[in-house]
Design an enzyme around this catalytic site. Structure first.
Site, PDB file in Angstrom:
ATOM      1  CB  SER A 415      35.515   3.553  37.177  1.00  0.00           C
ATOM      2  OG  SER A 415      35.257   2.187  37.354  1.00  0.00           O
ATOM      3  CG  ASP A 467      43.291   1.728  38.540  1.00  0.00           C
ATOM      4  OD1 ASP A 467      42.741   0.859  39.237  1.00  0.00           O
ATOM      5  OD2 ASP A 467      42.684   2.693  38.060  1.00  0.00           O
TER       6      ASP A 467
END
Length: 581
Positions: A415, A467
């Site tokens: 991330s 995602d």
């Protein structure tokens, strides 16, 4: 209201205790106030369900009803104060059940008032709808003057909007120090948010309805699409071997990227055994270890990293859990299994990390040997610069390679950590030509095209299924906004029906509803013009707005510099039936 009525009826309006008169007045007044509130809310719900999103005519009485409900907060506040006074001074000798019921009513009233106040502070837009009203035909000179006044009006409105967003951010982040770096971040993020929301007149429920419609429309398109042609390779083929090797390396690096989160990720991954394993380590004195572990006062983070990675204490060169805006935790360790000096960068885990994520404007990142425009996500660029200075200027990498000179450099993260790791790899590439970077779910709005192409030789981005993070970028958000405007303009169903059916679809699946999103009755030439309904949701025309005929126009992203994922992309999807099949 029902509870208050039951209490009043049970005692038949007579209370045998001190302050009975105040209690009687409080309950009668509370019943009246609550009844008026219920009636006003019912009226608001009924009227707001009328019409469609782009046809607010049937809802023109909503402002008056909202003002009426706002006025009712005054007696509600007075009665909450009256109840608090009675509980504190005159409740002695009363039935405990009666006192408990009044306390519950007072607490509920204060909670409602508190959340209403917070809602007004965070949601209320003091600008209203800054759409200038069209004027009648005027002489040319007058129109030019009005145009200048309109420009000044929008400039003033934009600066006020930035201040509003900045105030909201400061309230949301009131627990953070209000120093210069935080103020600069608040200002930068406020400009980003005000610019994104300044050209539309959508409320949160409009956005929710648009997302529900978009999801069902995309599912309809996916169901009608021809099956993808999958080009299979034998496991023994060169392509298959390379893919297997990359997957094996990525899986190995993922445990370090996850370990960088410290004890929260370890507890999440091991909910039954994790607390027991860490309980004996967290508070144990380790005076000798604090020369490399920073910002981990109890030792829980470092202990979880040891458990997650299987490494020994002597394998770690540097571990830091120091966390500020643009300064994120990371660790450097010797990975003997892969013969690598491994740098793992933590992802988003704190409010400061969120501010780093949201600092999404572009910042120049000149790299020697790279032609073309070189820029990247500002927050992650700053974070990569911070880690780069630590690794190089503080001699951390020199220390690691003095211990294992034959090892290669590997950088990883997830991330926020993935984006920072990719930028860090680009900064270190000229000094360490053999380095490799494995970034898991990096943000989509990270690098310019030239830097993305440059990173393909040494960065692998792992994207899992659908995602959200690898698809996040300002141009993509602008495109989503435009699609929401278009689809809610084309739908002629009331908003409450869209939201109810959308919730049912999200929870239980089924077939997507056949919403009239293509406006079947319109002629083809009419579809080439901007929709009246769509334009009614626009406060002003902006570069992010295009008509239906220009879905694929490059002008959609002209207002923002395009940003891309780093390196080669390894997209992993689940092979199996869809949840909605």
């Amino acid at each position: 209201w029902i509870g208050t009525m039951i209490l009043f009826t049970y005692h038949k309006g007579h209370f045998d205790c001190n302050g009975r008169g105040v209690l009687h007045s409080y309950l009668v007044g509370l019943l009246v106030v609550l009844a008026l509130i219920i009636l006003s809310l019912c009226a608001i719900v009924y009227v707001s369900a009328q019409g469609t999103i782009t046809n607010p005519g049937p809802r023109r009485s909503i402002p008056a009803l909202v003002y009426l409900r706002a006025l009712l907060y005054i007696p509600e506040l007075v009665w909450a104060c009256l109840g608090a006074v009675w509980v504190s001074d005159d409740s002695k000798g009363c039935d405990p059940a009666t006192v408990g019921a009044v306390i519950a009513a007072v607490i509920a009233s204060w909670i409602i008032l508190l959340f209403t106040g917070l809602g007004v502070v965070f949601v209320f837009d003091p600008l209203g709808n800054p759409r200038p009203q069209p004027a009648a035909m005027e002489p040319l000179g007058v129109r030019d003057m009005e145009s200048s006044e309109g420009t000044q009006f929008f400039s003033t409105a934009r600066s006020l909007a930035v201040k509003v967003w900045e105030s909201r951010l400061r309230l949301l982040c009131c627990c953070l120090p209000q120093d210069e770096s935080h103020r600069a971040a608040f200002s930068s993020i406020a400009q980003l948010f005000s610019g994104f929301f300044s050209d539309t007149d959508l409320v949160p429920s409009d956005i929710a309805a648009g997302l529900a419609l978009l999801h069902q429309e995309q599912d309809k398109m996916e169901q009608s699409r021809d099956p993808d042609i999958i080009d299979t390779h034998s496991p023994s083929s060169p392509i298959g071997e390379d893919l297997e090797s990359e997957l094996e390396k990525a899986a190995h690096c993922m445990q370090f990227a996850a370990a960088a989160y410290g004890w929260p990720m370890y507890i999440y991954s091991n909910p039954l055994t994790g607390p027991c394993k860490l309980s004996g380590d967290c508070c144990r004195s380790r005076a000798a270890e604090y020369d490399i572990v920073g910002g981990d006062h109890l030792g829980c983070h470092f202990s979880s990293i040891l458990h997650s990675t299987g490494l020994q204490y002597r394998d770690f060169i540097f571990v830091s859990f120091h966390n500020q805006i643009y300064e994120i935790p990371f660790f450097v360790a010797l990975d003997h299994k892969r013969e690598a000096v491994l740098v793992a960068v933590r992802g988003t885990l704190s409010l400061r990390d969120v501010l780093t994520d949201l600092s999404a404007e572009c910042e120049n990142l000149p790299i020697e040997g790279v032609s073309g425009a070189c820029y990247a996500h500002k927050g992650m660029c700053q974070a990569a610069g911070y880690i780069y200075k630590k690794l190089v200027n503080d001699g951390i990498l020199n220390q690691a390679f003095s211990i294992a000179p034959e090892y290669k450099l590997v950088i990883t993260g997830h991330s926020l950590g993935a984006g920072t790791a990719s930028l860090l790899a680009i900064l270190l590439r000229n000094s360490f030509p053999t380095l490799q970077c494995y970034s898991f779910s990096p943000p989509g709005g990270l690098l310019s095209k030239s830097l993305a192409d440059y990173s393909k030789d040494f960065v692998v981005s792992v994207v899992l299924g659908k995602d959200l993070v690898p698809r996040l970028s300002i141009p993509n958000m602008e495109d989503l906004k435009r699609r929401i405007l278009k689809i809610v303009s084309n739908c002629n169903k009331p908003k409450y029906r869209i939201l109810l059916q959308g919730c049912w679809y999200e929870l239980f699946g089924g077939d997507p509803d056949d919403f009239p999103t293509e406006m079947d009755d319109r002629r083809e030439e009419e579809l080439s013009q901007p929709l009246l309904g769509e334009e009614s949701l626009m406060i002003r025309h902006s570069s992010s707005y295009q008509s239906l005929a220009s879905d694929d126009s490059p002008a959609h992203t002209a207002a923002h510099l395009p940003l891309f994922l780093p390196g080669r992309i390894l997209h992993i999807t689940e092979d199996g039936p869809s949840r909605r099949s």
